[in-house]
Structures are given as structure tokens and as C-alpha cells.
Write an enzyme that holds these catalytic residues in place. Structure first.
Site, PDB file in Angstrom:
ATOM      1  N   THR A  36       0.830  -1.206   0.000  1.00 61.12           N
ATOM      2  CA  THR A  36       0.000   0.000   0.000  1.00 61.12           C
ATOM      3  C   THR A  36       0.866   1.258   0.000  1.00 61.12           C
ATOM      4  OG1 THR A  36      -0.088  -0.306   2.381  1.00 61.12           O
ATOM      5  CG2 THR A  36      -2.051  -0.917   1.153  1.00 61.12           C
ATOM      6  N   ASP A  37       2.120   1.122   0.467  1.00 65.38           N
ATOM      7  CA  ASP A  37       2.910   2.354   0.658  1.00 65.38           C
ATOM      8  C   ASP A  37       3.124   3.132  -0.631  1.00 65.38           C
ATOM      9  OD1 ASP A  37       4.801   0.472  -0.247  1.00 65.38           O
ATOM     10  OD2 ASP A  37       6.264   0.875   1.349  1.00 65.38           O
ATOM     11  N   SER A  68      32.658  -5.074   5.711  1.00 68.37           N
ATOM     12  CA  SER A  68      31.493  -5.833   6.157  1.00 68.37           C
ATOM     13  C   SER A  68      31.965  -7.102   6.866  1.00 68.37           C
ATOM     14  CB  SER A  68      30.619  -6.216   4.958  1.00 68.37           C
ATOM     15  OG  SER A  68      29.794  -7.311   5.306  1.00 68.37           O
ATOM     16  N   ASP A 171       9.597   0.663   4.825  1.00 68.58           N
ATOM     17  CA  ASP A 171      10.699  -0.007   5.526  1.00 68.58           C
ATOM     18  C   ASP A 171      11.655   0.999   6.156  1.00 68.58           C
ATOM     19  OD1 ASP A 171       9.418  -2.046   4.306  1.00 68.58           O
ATOM     20  OD2 ASP A 171      11.068  -2.626   2.996  1.00 68.58           O
TER      21      ASP A 171
HETATM   22  C1  GLA Z   1       8.968  -4.086   0.462  1.00 64.70           C
HETATM   23  C2  GLA Z   1       9.143  -2.613   0.110  1.00 64.70           C
HETATM   24  C3  GLA Z   1       8.133  -1.744   0.856  1.00 64.70           C
HETATM   25  C4  GLA Z   1       6.717  -2.278   0.713  1.00 64.70           C
HETATM   26  C5  GLA Z   1       6.672  -3.770   0.989  1.00 64.70           C
HETATM   27  C6  GLA Z   1       5.317  -4.362   0.699  1.00 64.70           C
HETATM   28  O1  GLA Z   1       9.308  -4.326   1.782  1.00 64.70           O
HETATM   29  O2  GLA Z   1      10.444  -2.181   0.407  1.00 64.70           O
HETATM   30  O3  GLA Z   1       8.227  -0.417   0.424  1.00 64.70           O
HETATM   31  O4  GLA Z   1       6.198  -1.966  -0.545  1.00 64.70           O
HETATM   32  O5  GLA Z   1       7.623  -4.490   0.224  1.00 64.70           O
HETATM   33  O6  GLA Z   1       4.373  -3.857   1.563  1.00 64.70           O
END
Ligand code: GLA
Length: 378
Positions: A36-37, A68, A171
Site C-alpha cells: 500500500t505504501d 562488512s 521499511d
Molecule cells: C517491500 C518494500 C516496501 C513495501 C513492501 C510491501 O518491503 O520495500 O516499500 O512496498 O515491500 O508492503
């Protein structure tokens, strides 16, 4: 993340000397609001207690030396656009440097060592944790003066411009804005957000990792986004956010069946997030759980980002009487998130492990969710 501090700090000292500052940023879970974002809709994530820890110190040169621990690899690069390093893990950090510089941040060279404990490819946003750690750290160390929302955007632009994933903001937002014990409902159109304390008495939140490693780079994720953009355009809207099923029906003949189903999922998901917020306010976990299952099957059948391993895990959860279960994150593998009553927890985990192993020959991994703070200096 606490366990990472000592090795990161000691490795830094051994390789580059004294004087580093430690920073950390978490991965995330998402209770509901998937895909949805980037449609301007709502999401409902929280930061977890797994993430990235980095030790960083400016070095008064124009070069970055980066080691790393997990890859056991050092990369050295300059800060110009042409200096993009080869290893893909370093693109995240190079991208953060470049995006900070593009916004006017005076980033100079630095030495850094980092390690992480977010399982890779599990849909828990290890890449956002990495971006947020460095965005936050560079902002502090070089006095760039960006607010947290801008730091999240720096991470998102890094994905778009240096890693090939046209992701939304969820995220990076969760990783930067996370707050211990709270989920955060974010309106991805206005960026308005509200914290919801999340401590459902008598329930546990647990992730089960199918161990199918997802890869969002490449087409499938970006394809979904393109579908949504096409439908929004057919609807005469900038974003799918706010569109109704009636409006979608009215243009059905103008769009492909696939785009139709994808948009139907997104429109339904917007309502489900609001439904979950309402249910949480009323303490109605049964409703929260039902909506989680609906999301799962919407993601699986309409949005087609699940896989048979994740579907099996959701089915097992349902058979075990788990309150809510669904695949989490971008999809194509990774974890399910499960809201399970305390007394069902042990039998559910045992059954899930046993049935999954019987079918696929591997034992899924189980992670207890501990909702934690976002990006910070340690
Ligand atoms: C990944 C993307 C997010 C979002 C999710 C699904 O994590 O990085 O921006 O779109 O998928 O909700």
C-alpha cells in the site's frame, strides 16, 4: 543488536584504529498494510530488535573504507557518482552517501565496519536497516541537519537509484521512526503517523521464516507497482489511494484482468488497515486476525506475491486456530507474521515445523517479535 556492538567495535579498532562512534538501525515487521505504501496508502509497521550496527569515523579524505564483517570483505570507494563500487552490498551505503550529497549534505570520507543480524531475504528489511544506519550516522557525523523523514527518504531513494527496487517508504520509515513497544500507523501520502502501543495480553506475535529467500531487485516487485500506476492513471488519479471498488468496476473493461485483480487487492488492503486500527482500539484481536488472513489470501490470489511455502504456513496456522497469519513484506518468500494465543503457541510452532519439514525437507525458522527503537547512536 546488543550482541553486535562488541565485535563491530573491536573489528573497527583492529582495522582502522580508535575513535569510532557506534550507530544502529533495526529491521521491521508489518502488522498489516502490504503493497500500500507506494500507492499512497496506510501501513502499520514496527521496528524489531534485529538490525545493523556500524562503527564509523570520518577520515579527512575523500574516500570511504568500508568493511562488512558478514561478507568478510573490504570495499574502498570515492564519493562521486562515477565511483560506484562493484559488490552489491556496498551499493546501499554508496547510495546513501550520494543521496545525502545530492540533498546538500557535506559528506566527506570515512572508515566504517558493520555487521547485522536481520535474516537476509526474510522480508524483514535488512536493506532498510543498513540504509538507515548510514543515513542517520552521516547526518550526525557530518552535521547535515536533515530530519528523520528526510533520512527515510534518503534510504528509499537509495533503493530506487542504486539498487533497482522502486520501493515505497514503509521499511525506511519504520527503521528510522521505530519506537519500543509501539507499532506506527503511517499515512504514506501525507507522512502523518501515529504510534500505537502494542502489547496484546494473552497473545504473542511470531514470525515463521519459510527460508525461501526473496529478491526484490528485478522485475516482479516493480511490475506490481507499474500495474497500480496504470490503474491509477485509468482512474484519472495520481495514486490508487482513495479509489473505491465501484470506481474500479467502472473501468474494468479498460484495464487488463491482471491489473484489475492487483488494484482490487490494494483497494481492499487500505480498508483492512483502517479496520485493524479500529479493532486494536477496541481490543478486538479476533477481528485483527481475520483481516490478517484476508490480506494473506489477497496477496496470494489477487496480488500474486506469495509462494506455496508461505501459503502452506498460513494454512497450517489456520488449522491450528491461530488468530491471524499472513505473509509479510514484499513477498516471493520470507516470513509469515502470526498473532497467536499464548496457549496455542507451542502446539502451533511444533505443528508448523513438523508439517513444513514433511513437505519441504527443511525446518522453518521462528523469530519472536520484540518491538524496539529505530535508528540511533549507541
Ligand atoms: C517491500 C518494500 C516496501 C513495501 C513492501 C510491501 O518491503 O520495500 O516499500 O512496498 O515491500 O508492503
Amino acid at each position: 543488536m546488543l550482541t553486535l556492538q562488541a565485535p563491530v567495535s573491536q573489528t573497527f579498532t583492529a582495522r582502522y584504529g580508535e575513535g569510532a562512534t557506534l550507530f544502529a538501525s533495526p529491521g521491521r515487521i508489518n502488522l498489516i498494510g502490504e503493497h500500500t505504501d507506494y500507492n499512497g496508502g496506510f501501513v502499520f509497521p514496527g521496528a524489531v530488535d534485529k538490525g545493523i550496527v556500524a562503527a564509523i569515523r570520518p577520515n579527512d579524505t575523500a574516500r570511504v573504507r568500508l568493511y562488512s564483517i558478514d561478507m568478510d570483505e573490504e570495499v574502498i570507494f570515492g564519493l562521486e557518482e562515477a565511483d560506484k563500487p562493484t559488490p552489491s552490498w556496498a551499493h546501499y551505503i554508496f547510495g546513501v552517501c550520494r543521496e545525502t550529497i545530492k540533498r546538500g549534505g557535506q559528506v566527506g570520507g570515512f572508515d566504517a565496519v558493520f555487521a547485522g543480524n536481520v535474516p537476509l531475504g526474510a522480508g524483514m528489511s535488512s536493506s532498510a536497516a543498513l540504509e538507515s544506519t548510514f543515513a542517520f550516522a552521516l547526518n550526525e557525523l557530518f552535521g547535515c541537519g536533515f530530519d528523520r523523514a528526510e533520512l527515510a527518504r534518503i534510504g528509499q531513494s537509495t533503493e530506487h537509484n542504486y539498487c533497482g527496487v522502486k520501493c515505497g517508504i514503509m521499511d525506511q520509515f519504520a527503521s528510522v521512526f521505530g519506537k519500543q513497544g509501539c507499532l506506527v500507523r503511517l499515512d504514506c501520502r501525507s507522512m502523518e503517523h501515529a504510534y500505537f502501543p502494542f502489547d496484546p495480553q494473552g497473545y504473542r506475535l511470531v514470525l515463521i521464516n519459510s527460508c525461501v529467500k526473496h529478491q526484490l531487485t528485478g522485475s516482479p516487485y516493480n511490475d506490481r507497482r507499474l500495474s497500480c500506476e496504470r490503474v491509477a492513471q485509468a482512474l484519472g488519479r495520481e495514486l490508487l489511494r482513495g479509489a473505491t471498488l465501484e470506481e474500479l468496476e467502472a473501468i474494468r473493461s479498460q484495464i487488463s484482468e491482471e491489473d484489475y485483480r492487483r488494484a482490487r487487492y490494494v483497494i481492499g488492503e487500505e480498508q483492512r488497515v483502517l479496520g485493524v486500527c479500529e479493532a486494536l482500539e477496541q481490543g478486538d484481536y479476533a477481528r485483527v486476525g481475520r483481516l490478517m488472513y484476508e490480506t494473506h489470501w489477497g496477496l496470494s490470489r489477487d496480488y500474486e506475491v506469495s509462494c506455496e511455502e508461505l501459503d502452506l504456513l498460513a494454512e497450517i496456522a489456520e488449522q491450528c486456530g491461530v488468530t491471524g497469519s499472513r505473509m509479510m513484506g514484499g513477498g516471493f518468500g520470507g516470513c509469515t507474521i502470526n498473532l497467536v494465543k499464548e496457549e496455542l503457541y507451542e502446539p502451533f510452532i511444533a505443528t508448523a515445523k513438523q508439517q513444513f519439514e514433511a513437505r519441504y525437507g527443511i525446518t522453518p525458522l521462528v523469530y519472536e517479535v520484540v518491538i524496539s527503537d529505530g535508528a540511533r547512536r549507541l
